[in-house]
Design an enzyme around this catalytic site. Structure first.
Site, PDB file in Angstrom:
ATOM      1  N   ASP A   1      -2.337   0.162  -6.715  1.00 39.57           N
ATOM      2  CA  ASP A   1      -3.559   0.710  -7.360  1.00 39.57           C
ATOM      3  C   ASP A   1      -3.458  -0.360  -8.472  1.00 39.57           C
ATOM      4  O   ASP A   1      -2.525  -1.220  -8.572  1.00 39.57           O
ATOM      5  CB  ASP A   1      -3.026   2.106  -7.902  1.00 39.57           C
ATOM      6  CG  ASP A   1      -1.660   2.194  -8.669  1.00 39.57           C
ATOM      7  OD1 ASP A   1      -1.073   0.940  -8.614  1.00 39.57           O
ATOM      8  OD2 ASP A   1      -1.341   3.333  -9.242  1.00 39.57           O
ATOM      9  N   SER A   2      -4.149  -0.126  -9.618  1.00 41.93           N
ATOM     10  CA  SER A   2      -4.262  -1.011 -10.784  1.00 41.93           C
ATOM     11  C   SER A   2      -3.321  -0.777 -11.742  1.00 41.93           C
ATOM     12  O   SER A   2      -3.401  -1.706 -12.624  1.00 41.93           O
ATOM     13  CB  SER A   2      -5.816  -0.675 -11.126  1.00 41.93           C
ATOM     14  OG  SER A   2      -5.945   0.339 -11.915  1.00 41.93           O
ATOM     15  N   GLY A   3      -2.734   0.398 -11.736  1.00 41.28           N
ATOM     16  CA  GLY A   3      -1.943   0.621 -12.834  1.00 41.28           C
ATOM     17  C   GLY A   3      -2.651   1.446 -13.971  1.00 41.28           C
ATOM     18  O   GLY A   3      -1.859   2.287 -15.050  1.00 41.28           O
ATOM     19  N   GLY A   4      -4.017   1.574 -13.976  1.00 38.30           N
ATOM     20  CA  GLY A   4      -4.718   2.360 -14.743  1.00 38.30           C
ATOM     21  C   GLY A   4      -4.339   4.108 -14.757  1.00 38.30           C
ATOM     22  O   GLY A   4      -4.324   4.191 -15.717  1.00 38.30           O
ATOM     23  N   PHE A   5      -4.424   4.196 -13.586  1.00 35.14           N
ATOM     24  CA  PHE A   5      -4.237   6.044 -13.539  1.00 35.14           C
ATOM     25  C   PHE A   5      -3.080   6.150 -14.114  1.00 35.14           C
ATOM     26  O   PHE A   5      -3.128   7.306 -14.575  1.00 35.14           O
ATOM     27  CB  PHE A   5      -4.321   6.169 -11.947  1.00 35.14           C
ATOM     28  CG  PHE A   5      -4.234   7.721 -11.514  1.00 35.14           C
ATOM     29  CD1 PHE A   5      -5.500   8.655 -11.898  1.00 35.14           C
ATOM     30  CD2 PHE A   5      -3.045   8.463 -11.279  1.00 35.14           C
ATOM     31  CE1 PHE A   5      -5.191   9.736 -11.844  1.00 35.14           C
ATOM     32  CE2 PHE A   5      -3.054   9.582 -10.986  1.00 35.14           C
ATOM     33  CZ  PHE A   5      -4.139  10.446 -11.315  1.00 35.14           C
TER      34      PHE A   5
ATOM     35  N   ASP B   1     -10.156   0.423 -13.422  1.00 35.20           N
ATOM     36  CA  ASP B   1     -11.350   1.199 -13.494  1.00 35.20           C
ATOM     37  C   ASP B   1     -10.927   1.985 -14.774  1.00 35.20           C
ATOM     38  O   ASP B   1     -10.017   2.278 -15.225  1.00 35.20           O
ATOM     39  CB  ASP B   1     -11.755   2.036 -12.461  1.00 35.20           C
ATOM     40  CG  ASP B   1     -10.539   3.052 -11.976  1.00 35.20           C
ATOM     41  OD1 ASP B   1      -9.380   2.852 -12.176  1.00 35.20           O
ATOM     42  OD2 ASP B   1     -10.777   4.010 -10.954  1.00 35.20           O
TER      43      ASP B   1
ATOM     44  N   GLN C   1     -17.163   5.246  -9.594  1.00 37.67           N
ATOM     45  CA  GLN C   1     -16.786   6.209 -10.779  1.00 37.67           C
ATOM     46  C   GLN C   1     -18.163   6.809 -11.041  1.00 37.67           C
ATOM     47  O   GLN C   1     -18.997   6.712 -10.270  1.00 37.67           O
ATOM     48  CB  GLN C   1     -16.080   5.625 -12.138  1.00 37.67           C
ATOM     49  CG  GLN C   1     -14.724   4.951 -12.125  1.00 37.67           C
ATOM     50  CD  GLN C   1     -13.776   6.365 -11.767  1.00 37.67           C
ATOM     51  OE1 GLN C   1     -14.200   7.355 -11.884  1.00 37.67           O
ATOM     52  NE2 GLN C   1     -12.621   5.845 -11.294  1.00 37.67           N
TER      53      GLN C   1
ATOM     54  N   GLY D   1     -11.808   8.810  -9.277  1.00 36.88           N
ATOM     55  CA  GLY D   1     -12.239   9.953 -10.263  1.00 36.88           C
ATOM     56  C   GLY D   1     -12.459  11.386  -9.864  1.00 36.88           C
ATOM     57  O   GLY D   1     -12.944  12.265 -10.451  1.00 36.88           O
TER      58      GLY D   1
ATOM     59  N   ASP E   1      -4.824   8.416   0.272  1.00 31.73           N
ATOM     60  CA  ASP E   1      -3.285   8.371  -0.139  1.00 31.73           C
ATOM     61  C   ASP E   1      -2.989   9.586  -1.147  1.00 31.73           C
ATOM     62  O   ASP E   1      -3.936  10.189  -1.658  1.00 31.73           O
ATOM     63  CB  ASP E   1      -2.954   7.159  -0.822  1.00 31.73           C
ATOM     64  CG  ASP E   1      -3.346   7.339  -2.536  1.00 31.73           C
ATOM     65  OD1 ASP E   1      -4.697   7.484  -2.704  1.00 31.73           O
ATOM     66  OD2 ASP E   1      -2.535   7.678  -3.280  1.00 31.73           O
TER      67      ASP E   1
ATOM     68  N   CYS F   1       6.645  18.709  17.711  1.00 35.53           N
ATOM     69  CA  CYS F   1       6.623  17.512  16.763  1.00 35.53           C
ATOM     70  C   CYS F   1       7.938  16.574  17.179  1.00 35.53           C
ATOM     71  O   CYS F   1       8.843  17.204  17.674  1.00 35.53           O
ATOM     72  CB  CYS F   1       7.279  18.007  15.196  1.00 35.53           C
ATOM     73  SG  CYS F   1       7.344  16.535  14.218  1.00 35.53           S
TER      74      CYS F   1
ATOM     75  N   CYS G   1       9.280  14.115  15.637  1.00 39.16           N
ATOM     76  CA  CYS G   1      10.065  13.377  14.953  1.00 39.16           C
ATOM     77  C   CYS G   1      11.596  13.652  14.840  1.00 39.16           C
ATOM     78  O   CYS G   1      12.027  14.682  15.435  1.00 39.16           O
ATOM     79  CB  CYS G   1       9.512  13.801  13.306  1.00 39.16           C
ATOM     80  SG  CYS G   1      10.352  15.260  12.446  1.00 39.16           S
TER      81      CYS G   1
ATOM     82  N   CYS H   1      12.897  17.156  13.699  1.00 37.64           N
ATOM     83  CA  CYS H   1      12.409  18.250  14.581  1.00 37.64           C
ATOM     84  C   CYS H   1      13.225  18.107  15.854  1.00 37.64           C
ATOM     85  O   CYS H   1      13.514  19.279  16.739  1.00 37.64           O
ATOM     86  CB  CYS H   1      11.107  18.548  15.052  1.00 37.64           C
ATOM     87  SG  CYS H   1       9.962  18.868  13.391  1.00 37.64           S
TER      88      CYS H   1
ATOM     89  N   HIS I   1       9.845  14.255   8.243  1.00 38.65           N
ATOM     90  CA  HIS I   1       8.863  15.216   8.799  1.00 38.65           C
ATOM     91  C   HIS I   1       7.706  15.371   8.597  1.00 38.65           C
ATOM     92  O   HIS I   1       6.601  15.307   9.205  1.00 38.65           O
ATOM     93  CB  HIS I   1       9.565  16.595   8.926  1.00 38.65           C
ATOM     94  CG  HIS I   1       8.372  17.462   9.431  1.00 38.65           C
ATOM     95  ND1 HIS I   1       8.105  17.706  10.945  1.00 38.65           N
ATOM     96  CD2 HIS I   1       7.633  18.260   9.137  1.00 38.65           C
ATOM     97  CE1 HIS I   1       7.165  18.582  11.091  1.00 38.65           C
ATOM     98  NE2 HIS I   1       6.870  18.969   9.918  1.00 38.65           N
TER      99      HIS I   1
END
Lengths: 393, 401
Positions: A95-99, A149, A192, A219, A269, A307, A309, A312, A337
């Protein structure tokens, strides 16, 4: 602008806007729609890269803000970037780091120049500009990088939302101009415009002119009404070019992933599956189980019967109950899991679209997750109706 | 099920090379001795999921502590139909059980003739001597340690020590007459720091039909040599044809001294403790000539900012998962930002390295070079306390949320 990816649509749903794509990035293929687990500090919460590969994870996130602080830009560049640093040979997105500046830091102030914030270490005032964000992300070296952003809370209204939208466009231009590695790193624009369709439209029109390799819908997922959320998503997928991947940021609940895929989103994500694991919650197709609860103390079933994994296959709920939130192994087993659950869900979404059985898949999925129609979230019913699926006939 | 102990080689002093062979159903586990049992907490090797544990091929045996998971009554694990091996996913391992934590015995209120006090997650509990055997008959471990009246007082009276020897023997007799066939019992030697009582405990226990012996070095002595010297009065009175397992001996010095006095089995609590302190093992029994002149480090402290840009593996040439895939710089970063992968990678390395250390001990006994190598080891490496002091200054905090 230059692109270091190729993306081709492999199949389209004949009822909804869903699609299956093959995204090829510098570190290998990614089948879309894809859920990208979040490895904030260059590690996915106790899992080894080998375990992630065995789960068939093709791409994960790192956070620029965190890596920029520790180990720091200079060091990560000296050590050959984030892939090498954590020995992850598949794809990364940063990510940009802004969030984080806005979400973690109380004293952030946004100016035309960038995001001003106080260093959590020594309290000095620091400035994250679009140029600085690009430079950090170029050092980290992820396959997909995000523009800085101007993030406002999705609950904000009034002129600030419009200002943020226009500023995000200006900052996109500054990011494009300062991006040093367009031949190996793909810069995504972030749409945005808050919850306002006209502002979103304006933003998309401008950003599409920049022709970035992909687009993110930003946003959202900030506590807004879900009925507005899906309308913004659906509007955006309608307006964005069909030949570029679309990434809806911060989405990770199972029902959101299914609905947004039906609305035409390709990438997601969210920290939710891994964070909730550390609180002892295991995700299942019938909803989450809180394995800390004593009702699992004598439950000798696996978390999910079908499952495959490691957790499980090897352990009962009773065993995990003993460890949940007490031993790191308890965290690891549930995290393993939950990541497996998310990736398996995305795989079944893709298979359903490929077989053109997505509508019936959605019916089954909702029935299993919510038990009965009375429990279906109305927003999801409405959203799916907009793409020709009647959950409540 | 059968359990066989073979002595393959013995030498001048008390040095022994052997193997413990466990045969049950179709399964045969050979535990070459001297060796170590993987220390567990609540039935898992700390920080390691089973795939990561599987990557440490020399681990053949685990030791499980009952007090870790009987805070609820009846313990859910006793209701599980498949036995404890299956419940804990330790089916392919040799499974040993004791009631108290071998690495971290917390002093609790005293024991009585019919029960042992234990420390659980929900506070202190009492386990009756007969219910302990019932648990064992349900769990079906390969071997368990009979109940012991462990002394945790600083300066116990002779009366207390005698009482402890008597009770432990009584509980052993009870265990031997009530245990189901196929489950083997190791007798626990007591006597604290009293030589006569240690000898009495050893001789009396040796008369019984036990499959092996447990010695507890915790709460005894301040140095490796002191601990071993106290245990020696027990060891000298044991028959040679049965294996001896010791607790509280973890440092490489402890192991080397213990092996030379005839101890066959240890646990890996020390590896877990050093992992939590952010240390990686780098000691070796095979010391190259050029290292002779200077004191060497046995571990490196990954918290040290010295490693921030060190792109070497924890130990050059090590074949463990961590060393094959990750750098010191990355592990330093993980510790620094409190990420759980730090202890996963450190534990993977430390356990791998520890089991290799035992392998080199076995090879050196086989080749007749053990004594000279052990002597070199003591000469070359720093004294053990410096490192333990350092360790208490740092400890890992793992953030679970």
């Amino acid at each position: 602008m230059k692109s270091a990816l190729s993306w081709k649509i492999v199949a389209k749903c004949s009822t909804t806007k869903a699609r299956v794509g093959l995204l090829t990035l510098p570190h290998g293929p990614v089948d879309t729609p894809v859920f990208m687990p979040v490895g904030t500090q260059g590690t996915l919460k106790g899992l080894t890269p080998k375990q992630l590969e065995e789960l068939n994870c093709q791409i994960m996130l790192n956070n620029t803000y965190h890596l920029g602080l520790r180990p720091g830009q200079e060091l990560i560049e000296e050590l050959g970037g984030s892939h090498k640093f954590q020995n992850w040979n598949r794809n990364l997105l940063t990510d940009s780091g802004g969030f984080q500046m806005v979400s973690l830091l109380k004293l952030a102030r946004i100016t035309e120049e960038g995001v001003e914030f106080q260093s959590p270490h020594d309290g000095t005032t620091m400035l994250l500009t679009p140029e600085h964000s690009m430079s950090l992300q170029n050092s980290i070296g992820a396959d997909i990088i995000m523009q800085l952003d101007d993030v406002v809370s999705s609950l904000t209204t009034g002129p600030r939302v419009e200002e943020a939208m226009h500023r995000s466009i200006r900052w996109l231009d500054r990011c494009i101009n300062s991006h040093k590695k367009p031949e190996t790193q793909n810069l995504f624009a972030i749409i945005q415009g808050g919850l306002n369709i006209d502002l979103r439209k304006k933003c998309i029109e401008e950003m599409v002119k920049r022709d970035t390799p992909g687009y993110a819908i930003g946003g959202l997922s900030g506590g807004e009404e879900k009925d507005i959320f899906w309308k913004i998503v659906s509007f955006s997928t309608d307006m964005l070019p069909k030949n570029k991947p679309i990434y809806c940021m911060g989405v990770g609940y199972a029902e959101d992933l299914v609905v947004c895929s039906a609305l035409g989103v390709d990438m997601y994500d969210c920290v939710f599956p891994t964070r909730t694991a550390r609180f002892g919650n295991a995700l299942t197709s019938k909803g989450p189980l809180n394995l800390k609860s004593t009702k699992f103390a004598q439950d000798f079933e696996p978390i999910e019967k079908d499952c495959n994994c490691l957790t499980c296959k090897k352990y009962t709920r009773a065993y995990i109950h003993m460890h949940a939130t007490r031993e790191t192994v308890g965290c690891h087993l549930i995290t393993l899991h939950n990541v497996s659950y998310q990736l398996r869900l995305m795989n079944s979404i893709r298979q359903a679209i490929l077989n053109d059985e997505f509508p019936s898949f959605i019916q089954r999925f909702f029935k299993e997750l919510f038990g009965g129609k009375d429990n279906y979230p109305i927003w999801a019913v409405n959203a799916l109706k907009s793409v020709n699926i009647e959950l409540l006939p | 099920m059968s359990l066989l102990f073979n002595l393959l080689k013995t030498s001048e002093k008390s040095l022994r090379l052997g193997n413990l062979i466990l045969i049950k159903n179709e399964q045969k586990i050979i535990l070459d001795t001297p060796n170590c049992l993987a220390y567990t907490v609540r039935g898992c090797v700390p920080h390691l999921t089973p795939d990561n544990l599987h990557d440490i091929p020399l681990i053949e045996a685990v030791t499980v502590t009952l007090e870790h998971f009987i805070d609820v009554q009846p313990p859910p694990s006793t209701q599980f139909p498949g036995g404890l091996h299956k419940f804990l996913n330790f089916e392919k391992y040799f499974l040993f059980i004791d009631i108290r934590d071998s690495g971290n015995i917390k002093a609790v209120s005293s024991n009585a003739d019919k029960y042992v006090s234990i420390y659980t997650n929900h506070g202190v509990r009492q386990v009756m001597f007969d219910s302990y055997i019932e648990y064992m008959n349900i769990y079906k471990p390969d071997v368990f340690a009979s109940l012991a009246d462990k002394i945790t007082d600083e300066v116990p009276s002779l009366k207390r020590i005698r009482k402890s020897v008597d009770r432990t023997l009584k509980w052993l007799d009870n265990a031997l007459s009530n245990v189901k066939e196929g489950i083997h019992v190791f007798g626990v030697l007591t006597g604290h720091n009293n030589k006569e009582e240690r000898i009495r405990s050893a001789k009396e226990t040796a008369k019984r039909n036990v499959s092996g012996f447990v010695l507890n070095g915790n709460f005894l002595g301040n140095t490796s040599r002191e601990r071993i010297n106290i245990l020696k009065s027990s060891l000298d009175n044991l028959p040679s044809n049965k294996p001896r397992l010791a607790y509280g001996l973890g440092t490489p010095e402890d192991i080397l001294l213990g092996v030379s006095e005839g101890i066959d089995l240890f646990d890996t609590h020390y590896a877990a403790k050093m992992t939590d302190a952010g240390h990686a093992f780098i000691f070796s029994l095979d010391i190259k000539n050029d290292l002779d002149s200077c004191k060497q480090q046995k571990t490196i402290n990954l918290w040290d900012t010295y490693f921030r840009d060190d792109i070497q593996p924890l130990l050059v040439g090590c074949q463990c998962y961590s060393c094959q895939n990750h750098t010191r710089a990355y592990i330093h970063h993980l510790l620094n930002v409190h990420e759980m992968l730090a202890t996963v990678l450190l534990m993977s390395h430390n356990l791998f390295h520890y089991t290799k250390f035992f392998k080199s001990i076995r090879e050196s006994i086989d080749q007749g070079t053990f004594s000279s190598k052990a002597e070199r080891f003591f000469k070359v490496y720093d004294d053990e306390y410096k490192q333990e002091k350092e360790m208490t200054e740092n400890s890992t905090t793992v953030i679970l949320n």
